[in-house]
Design a protein around this motif. Structure first.
Motif: not given
Length: 154
Positions: A126-154
């Motif tokens: 509702m806020e951004y008025m644009s649905p997130m696109a499914n990039q068809n990542l695997t669970e391992n790839e999603a975990r890698a993206v999460l690890e990158y986000f954790i690195e950014i936030d630390n």
């Protein structure tokens, strides 16, 4: 007389069924609202909707995984997300402080169902008025993206 009794019996059955259905529906709706309120008030408790039910976060960042996550982010996500500013989607910096690891991974892996069934994802849509696109990542790839986000936030 028999027809009248039969009609009354059928009407009584319909009335009983509809009343009991409404009661269970109201109970279900109130339980859903309570859960939604709880997760909206504390988004870190919301795990989202999808295959990820638990994520173990290590105290040390997996550098190789974070590098792979950065590459995936720059390849798949940068068109809609910037690190430190609002764009088509929300800024990424601080995401691990605003959302649980499970929610983040489920949003990456399962955005269609998340925006249909998860209150926080609905609010973002509702806020951004644009649905997130499914990039068809695997669970391992999603975990890698999460690890990158954790690195950014630390």
């Amino acid at each position: 007389m028999r027809k009248k009794t039969l009609v009354q019996f059928i009407l009584l059955g319909i009335l009983t069924y509809s009343c009991s259905s409404d009661a269970s529906l109201n109970k279900s709706n109130s339980e859903t609202k309570a859960l939604s309120t709880k997760t909206i008030n504390n988004p870190m408790q919301d795990k989202g909707i999808g295959p990820i039910t638990s994520v173990k976060i290590n105290t040390e960042i997996n550098k190789d995984l974070a590098i792979h996550g950065k590459t995936l982010f720059e390849t798949n996500c940068i068109a809609c997300h910037k690190l430190d500013k609002r764009f088509i989607g929300p800024a990424i910096t601080g995401i691990t402080k605003r959302r649980s690891p499970e929610w983040i991974m489920n949003m990456v892996l399962n955005p269609e169902q998340m925006v249909k069934e998860n209150q926080l994802a609905k609010q973002l849509l509702m806020e951004y008025m644009s649905p997130m696109a499914n990039q068809n990542l695997t669970e391992n790839e999603a975990r890698a993206v999460l690890e990158y986000f954790i690195e950014i936030d630390n």
